[in-house]
Design a protein around this motif. Sequence first.
Motif, PDB file in Angstrom:
ATOM      1  N   ILE A  53       0.879  -1.163   0.000  1.00  0.00           N
ATOM      2  CA  ILE A  53       0.000   0.000   0.000  1.00  0.00           C
ATOM      3  C   ILE A  53       0.921   1.219   0.000  1.00  0.00           C
ATOM      4  CG2 ILE A  53      -1.860   1.218   1.191  1.00  0.00           C
ATOM      5  CD1 ILE A  53      -2.696  -1.591   0.457  1.00  0.00           C
ATOM      6  N   ASP A  54       0.896   1.977  -1.079  1.00  0.00           N
ATOM      7  CA  ASP A  54       1.730   3.172  -1.164  1.00  0.00           C
ATOM      8  C   ASP A  54       0.956   4.377  -0.660  1.00  0.00           C
ATOM      9  OD1 ASP A  54       3.582   1.545  -2.277  1.00  0.00           O
ATOM     10  OD2 ASP A  54       3.795   2.658  -4.142  1.00  0.00           O
ATOM     11  N   LEU A  55       1.636   5.210   0.125  1.00  0.00           N
ATOM     12  CA  LEU A  55       1.025   6.455   0.609  1.00  0.00           C
ATOM     13  C   LEU A  55       1.437   7.591  -0.316  1.00  0.00           C
ATOM     14  CD1 LEU A  55       0.444   4.749   3.098  1.00  0.00           C
ATOM     15  CD2 LEU A  55       1.259   6.610   4.510  1.00  0.00           C
ATOM     16  N   LEU A  56       0.464   8.182  -0.975  1.00  0.00           N
ATOM     17  CA  LEU A  56       0.736   9.252  -1.930  1.00  0.00           C
ATOM     18  C   LEU A  56       0.180  10.560  -1.402  1.00  0.00           C
ATOM     19  CD1 LEU A  56      -0.443   7.403  -5.189  1.00  0.00           C
ATOM     20  CD2 LEU A  56       1.868   7.479  -4.261  1.00  0.00           C
ATOM     21  N   VAL A  57       0.955  11.629  -1.568  1.00  0.00           N
ATOM     22  CA  VAL A  57       0.471  12.957  -1.212  1.00  0.00           C
ATOM     23  C   VAL A  57       0.319  13.747  -2.498  1.00  0.00           C
ATOM     24  CG1 VAL A  57       0.984  15.066   0.063  1.00  0.00           C
ATOM     25  CG2 VAL A  57       1.606  12.866   1.032  1.00  0.00           C
ATOM     26  N   SER A  82      -4.153  13.186   0.534  1.00  0.00           N
ATOM     27  CA  SER A  82      -3.317  11.985   0.495  1.00  0.00           C
ATOM     28  C   SER A  82      -4.172  10.780   0.146  1.00  0.00           C
ATOM     29  CB  SER A  82      -2.624  11.783   1.837  1.00  0.00           C
ATOM     30  OG  SER A  82      -3.572  11.677   2.868  1.00  0.00           O
ATOM     31  N   ASN A  90      -4.179   6.378  -0.390  1.00  0.00           N
ATOM     32  CA  ASN A  90      -3.527   5.086  -0.258  1.00  0.00           C
ATOM     33  C   ASN A  90      -3.663   4.370  -1.598  1.00  0.00           C
ATOM     34  OD1 ASN A  90      -3.014   5.510   2.455  1.00  0.00           O
ATOM     35  ND2 ASN A  90      -4.956   4.615   3.092  1.00  0.00           N
TER      36      ASN A  90
END
Lengths: 294, 103
Positions: free
Chosen positions: A218-222, A227, A229
């Motif tokens: 699971i990548d956390l993107l801003v 933001s 997931n």
Amino acid sequence: MTTFTTYDQVGKAEDVSSIITNISPSATPFFSMIKSEKVAARVFEWQEDSIRNSAANAKVEGAAFATVARAATTLRSNTTQILSDTFMVSATGDAIKLHGRASETALQLGKALKAIKLDLEKAFVGVDNASVTGDSSTAREMASATQQITTTVDAGSNSTDPLTEAKILDLAEDCYDNGSDPSVLMVKPADARIVAEFATATGRNREHAQTKTLVNTIDLLVTPFGSFNLVLNREQLATHAFLIDPAMWRSAVLRPFTRTLLGKDSDGDKHAIVGEYSLKHMNFGADGMITGLS
Amino acid sequence: MSAKDLNLLGVNTTFVEDNTGLLAKHQQEIPRWHLDNLRYIRDSSLDTTEGDTMRIASIPVAIVEQWQREGFDIFDKNITPHEILNRLRNQDLDAFITTKKRI
């Protein structure tokens, strides 16, 4: 005289829904992300409401009050769908000593539970399916997620186009403009590579020659719109990417999954797993999807 | 590349039965090259300009599932990216953080 009559149950109906919930949640991310809700009818309904858009609002002193017509709520509905799987284990199969597992029944039960959960995930996001009310010869079918999302962005001018960062941001902006707050970007595994490579232009990504292997993360993107997931989903439509708020979805349960030992007619045990589920999106404008992906 | 060509290393759940009942065992393989890649991205993050989308962590689903069983659900909107990064650091899982920048 009152006669109380009952029937002996053949086997015991065992609730396995909690076991299903706990099996590899990441294999069925959409089902695992959303909460469940009990429904009491094959066709169930809910209402969708909205507030009007903002408008210039300034009145002179002593102005007369005038009522403003309000839009009626929108009635939404969906149909429950029966899912089942059946397996049999011979009496001998359960008695012999096996390598790596305690019993054949435990193994087969585990596999059947995994499979039926994948079936449910596919019914939710793996097909573009309108609801079917059904009759005595036609199975009822639920409307899939794609039928319950109204905010869409086409991936490009061709029939199919690759996923791009611009399209994701366009969709995020549309959702933001609608007043929604999605937090999960759900894509097929191949598109996860594309999202990970958004950073390639600035030289932050380095390929380690593992072009065919991907670790499920699971990548956390801003982003400028909040933001997200990034979630990989093998079961979802390959032509779609979803930007969703899990809190806006419910897995509608008419009958939770149960295991029943069927009547004995052979030298073995037959097990049936059956449940009746559907999907509810509380506001069709809340989430968005990109369509036409290659 | 089609989904069939792709080898996705996810959580493998197996079942064992003992005198306490049916038990589920969850495992996920995290290859060395994946950790090396994340380290490279993290180490070079201070020298690069971010675009519109910034990746701050890449958490294996096995960890996400374990956290969910412990009551920490990263899909809960009340959980902030800061809390997720702090939890990774507190559990010595810094290897899955992909930036050295302040968020």
